[in-house]
Scaffold this motif. Structure first.
Motif, PDB file in Angstrom:
ATOM      1  N   MET A   1       0.984  -1.439  -0.363  1.00  0.00           N
ATOM      2  CA  MET A   1      -0.253  -0.450  -0.167  1.00  0.00           C
ATOM      3  C   MET A   1       1.148   1.144   0.333  1.00  0.00           C
ATOM      4  SD  MET A   1      -2.770   0.697   3.305  1.00  0.00           S
ATOM      5  CE  MET A   1      -2.614  -0.776   3.167  1.00  0.00           C
ATOM      6  N   ALA A   2       0.365   2.070  -0.826  1.00  0.00           N
ATOM      7  CA  ALA A   2       1.147   3.586  -0.751  1.00  0.00           C
ATOM      8  C   ALA A   2       1.587   4.237   0.048  1.00  0.00           C
ATOM      9  CB  ALA A   2       1.045   4.623  -2.214  1.00  0.00           C
ATOM     10  N   SER A   3      -0.574   4.530   0.934  1.00  0.00           N
ATOM     11  CA  SER A   3      -0.117   5.623   1.815  1.00  0.00           C
ATOM     12  C   SER A   3       0.859   4.856   2.852  1.00  0.00           C
ATOM     13  CB  SER A   3      -1.652   5.462   2.327  1.00  0.00           C
ATOM     14  OG  SER A   3      -1.541   4.302   2.408  1.00  0.00           O
ATOM     15  N   ASN A   4       1.134   3.991   2.862  1.00  0.00           N
ATOM     16  CA  ASN A   4       1.839   3.147   4.420  1.00  0.00           C
ATOM     17  C   ASN A   4       3.111   4.174   4.399  1.00  0.00           C
ATOM     18  OD1 ASN A   4       2.718   2.379   6.503  1.00  0.00           O
ATOM     19  ND2 ASN A   4       2.540   0.031   5.616  1.00  0.00           N
ATOM     20  N   ALA A   5       4.032   4.541   3.239  1.00  0.00           N
ATOM     21  CA  ALA A   5       4.953   5.422   3.231  1.00  0.00           C
ATOM     22  C   ALA A   5       4.776   6.914   3.622  1.00  0.00           C
ATOM     23  CB  ALA A   5       5.953   5.046   1.808  1.00  0.00           C
ATOM     24  N   ALA A   6       4.093   7.345   3.254  1.00  0.00           N
ATOM     25  CA  ALA A   6       3.609   8.347   3.886  1.00  0.00           C
ATOM     26  C   ALA A   6       3.549   8.979   5.240  1.00  0.00           C
ATOM     27  CB  ALA A   6       2.042   9.544   2.790  1.00  0.00           C
ATOM     28  N   PHE A   7       2.586   7.550   5.841  1.00  0.00           N
ATOM     29  CA  PHE A   7       2.658   7.505   7.343  1.00  0.00           C
ATOM     30  C   PHE A   7       3.482   7.722   7.926  1.00  0.00           C
ATOM     31  CE2 PHE A   7       2.408   5.871  10.940  1.00  0.00           C
ATOM     32  CZ  PHE A   7       0.501   5.903  11.154  1.00  0.00           C
ATOM     33  N   ALA A   8       4.151   6.753   7.222  1.00  0.00           N
ATOM     34  CA  ALA A   8       5.618   6.669   8.722  1.00  0.00           C
ATOM     35  C   ALA A   8       6.405   8.021   8.663  1.00  0.00           C
ATOM     36  CB  ALA A   8       6.895   5.430   7.743  1.00  0.00           C
ATOM     37  N   GLU A   9       6.800   8.610   7.249  1.00  0.00           N
ATOM     38  CA  GLU A   9       7.376   9.448   7.120  1.00  0.00           C
ATOM     39  C   GLU A   9       6.588  10.920   7.946  1.00  0.00           C
ATOM     40  OE1 GLU A   9       7.224  11.114   2.984  1.00  0.00           O
ATOM     41  OE2 GLU A   9       7.804  13.135   3.588  1.00  0.00           O
ATOM     42  N   VAL A  10       5.917  10.893   7.571  1.00  0.00           N
ATOM     43  CA  VAL A  10       5.237  12.503   9.097  1.00  0.00           C
ATOM     44  C   VAL A  10       4.910  11.880  10.196  1.00  0.00           C
ATOM     45  CG1 VAL A  10       2.708  13.126   9.725  1.00  0.00           C
ATOM     46  CG2 VAL A  10       2.986  12.992   7.118  1.00  0.00           C
ATOM     47  N   ALA A  11       4.933  10.954  10.827  1.00  0.00           N
ATOM     48  CA  ALA A  11       5.842  10.225  12.363  1.00  0.00           C
ATOM     49  C   ALA A  11       7.355  10.255  12.358  1.00  0.00           C
ATOM     50  CB  ALA A  11       4.970   8.926  12.838  1.00  0.00           C
TER      51      ALA A  11
END
Lengths: 231, 231
Positions: free
Chosen positions: B1-11
């Motif tokens: 899933m792509a949104s996973n990377a963005a999630f980790a980046e923000v956190a």
DNA sequence: GCGATGCTTCGGCCCTGGCCGAAGCATTTT
DNA sequence: AAAATGCTTCGGCCAGGGCCGAAGCATCGC
């Protein structure tokens, strides 16, 4: 300030790609074993073990030992809300990625669980229908169940436990949907509705993910009960 | 899933101690310069510059250039809510630290701003008073302003802008206070109330932190208007 | 103009922390 | 017992990234 260190610690726990993947997988509220979580994160079990220890020590996960399995789940609804809010910011901040949605993404966007309530196109459509029919009123910050809504839920056999409280009106929480960018129904009421849909067999989890599929029975009921079709 | 990377980046952006300190300092909604943020984070300006670039690129901050200064602020209320929710989890998870509250911590616990509304002992006391007097009803997920509450705010000259909406009732959001462990008043209504308190001179910021001090005028008004004393 | 101030870029140091292979417990199964 | 399964601990490897000093751009004040 002391609380600052704790803040960074918690955020950092969620900020590692492997750990983020695990938390993501746990966002539907189910409990998974260490090996399953290792697989979704794409790492070996021994590496996952280390991560899970950190997440548990940091208060994000709780563990339940059962035979030779150890089941991990989110430690509290507060953790789920935190993850939701991070996803919200991530979705806001990174629409740059024209990420050609794969089939799994498409399924997630259509309908998914969000810890304990419904999200995605289905979740938003249901919230819209309930608002249109005057069963709930939904603002940016909060929502309430109207008399007609309370009657509807009662007729469906959905128990709004918090009625036992002295509150004269049932309140609920709107939750901005990261895929639809519009609010869906969360909080006590959203959780009760989601639970009811699952137990009635209107929706069911796809393989082992957060995505849900609407059954034939569900399509009929969503249309007849809420006036929602095409889900 | 792509949104996973963005999630980790923000956190991950929020998970670094230096960046966490900066975000913490920005949580009252003000805009600060790079040098000020470097000081609160305890790092040199050039290191801070790198962090601020990352935070801006990640969508957590927005920058406003003004002369030779560059003012940084939280990019959106969604970011503020995310930070609040992380603080909530951090406070839940780490009461192990018997952190002997220093004077700054004590001031924060007494009264502080939480992005755009009031928190701490003062915030909780005000919310309690409004509930007791029947001016608002507050549940775990949501809250509403009653008729008498609307009259009170009107009398005080507090503009609840969202009245222009077709909503028949004003809704507001409860926000679990990490120091008091009880809800205070957030959302549109909480923000309007906080703004009013500041503009009327009932409270004022202490030096440049999120902590606020109640003025003599404020003590009188909190007692006379809301029945809250001892703040 | 000239210097002072605010901020950024560059280069290099160093250390935290994620990763895996191998081995070690614990529990269930045969 | 003995083997299989699930999970954890240990040890060592290695890259990513945070940090600062020095230098380079902007902008303001004189």
């Amino acid at each position: 300030m002391a609380s600052n260190a704790a803040f960074a610690e918690v955020a950092n726990l969620a900020g590692d790609p492997a750990r983020a993947g695990m938390l993501h997988a746990l966002m539907d509220g189910r409990a998974l074993t260490a090996t399953e979580l290792a697989r979704v994160a794409g790492i070996t079990p021994q590496t996952a073990s280390g991560h899970l220890m950190q997440l548990t020590a940091g208060g994000l996960l709780s563990v339940e030992k059962q035979g030779r399995h150890r089941y991990h789940r989110l430690a509290s609804p507060a953790v789920a809300r935190m993850l939701e809010s991070i996803m919200q910011v991530a979705a806001d901040a990174a629409p740059r990625k024209k990420t050609f949605a794969g089939p799994r993404d498409l399924a997630l966007r259509a309908a998914r669980t969000c810890y304990d309530h419904l999200a995605g196109h289905l979740g938003v459509a249901l919230a819209d229908a309930l608002v249109t029919r005057g069963d709930i009123e939904l603002g940016a910050d909060a929502g309430i169940v109207t008399k007609s809504g309370a009657a509807l839920f009662d007729r469906l056999g959905i128990e709004l436990g918090a009625n036992s409280k002295s509150k004269s009106r049932m309140m609920c929480r709107p939750c901005l949907d990261w895929s639809e960018r519009r609010p869906h129904l969360a909080g006590h009421v959203g959780a009760a509705l989601c639970k009811h849909c699952l137990s009635e067999g209107w929706i069911k989890h796809i393989d082992g993910t957060r995505a849900v599929a609407v059954t034939v029975k569900g399509q009929r009921n969503f249309r007849d009960v809420f006036g929602v079709s095409g889900v």
